[in-house]
Design a protein around this motif. Structure first.
Motif: not given
Length: 232
Positions: A127-140, A77-87, A142-146
């Motif tokens: 490209l990084r966003a598309l690669q991240r979306l592809q990994r998410n579509m493959m079920g990888e 499980r992921l726990y995060d904190f960001a002072s900028s309100r945007c990790m 997912l802990a980083l998503l809200k």
């Protein structure tokens, strides 16, 4: 020599110094090792996690610093904190800084990027966003998503499944139509073969083919006799 202090009884050495190893009773240093008891481990994790996030918040407020903390529990499980309100913004800033350190440009004096470099950077981000979306579509990852991002991902996957099924049905219908067309061709060829076999059998028996007999009957001239012919 045993003396009483704020931390309880401790053993004073001959030099008069108090060490953590000499603590007999009271609060001393905790040995840093894995906690075997699951309940105690979870309680310690929750307390120390809250303490780290509190210290990170205080550091960002007191020093006007941008602070980000990522913690993964032993269950994933992921726990995060960001002072900028945007990790993601902080992570992108970190990637840019590490990239600049590891791969410095040939001209470090120039701070402003050219339009070509800015375009390349935008394409890399896409490209990084598309690669991240592809990994998410493959079920990888997912802990980083809200929650909202997970709902969007689920909707996209459902739409993709519907399109795949529609394409499969279309392919099956095309195959069925092709098979029916071939069936009609085979039926026609079968009828032609049966007709040829029948004519060949009639020839072998010395009979005229049925097709020729029918043709003679149809094309033979009709003679009409005059009953009064010869009387006049």
């Amino acid at each position: 020599v045993y003396q009483e202090g704020a931390q309880g009884l401790f053993l004073r050495t001959q030099t008069g110094r108090q060490t953590d190893r000499d603590v007999i009773m009271g609060r001393g240093k905790i040995e840093i090792k894995k906690i075997d008891d699951v309940t105690s481990r979870q309680v310690t994790f929750s307390k120390r996690k809250a303490g780290i996030f509190k210290k990170a918040h205080e550091l960002s407020v007191l020093c006007d610093a941008e602070v980000a903390v990522l913690i993964f529990s032993n269950t994933g499980r992921l726990y995060d904190f960001a002072s900028s309100r945007c990790m993601e913004q902080t992570i992108e800033r970190y990637e840019k800084c590490t990239k600049a350190i590891n791969c410095p440009t040939s001209d470090p004096i120039v701070e402003n990027k050219s339009p070509i470099q800015e375009g390349i950077e935008i394409l890399r981000q896409k490209l990084r966003a598309l690669q991240r979306l592809q990994r998410n579509m493959m079920g990888e990852e997912l802990a980083l998503l809200k929650v909202g991002e997970l709902h969007d991902l689920e909707h996209n996957i459902e739409c993709a499944i519907l399109k795949v099924r529609a394409r499969q049905n279309q392919i099956q219908l095309e195959k069925i139509a092709n098979l029916r067309f071939k069936e009609q061709l085979l039926i026609g060829e079968n009828e032609q073969l049966q007709k040829m076999l029948l004519e060949e059998a009639q020839r072998s028996l010395g009979l005229r083919p049925t097709s020729l007999i029918q043709t003679d009957i149809i094309t033979s001239p009709t003679i009409i006799m005059n009953p009064y012919e010869g009387f006049f």
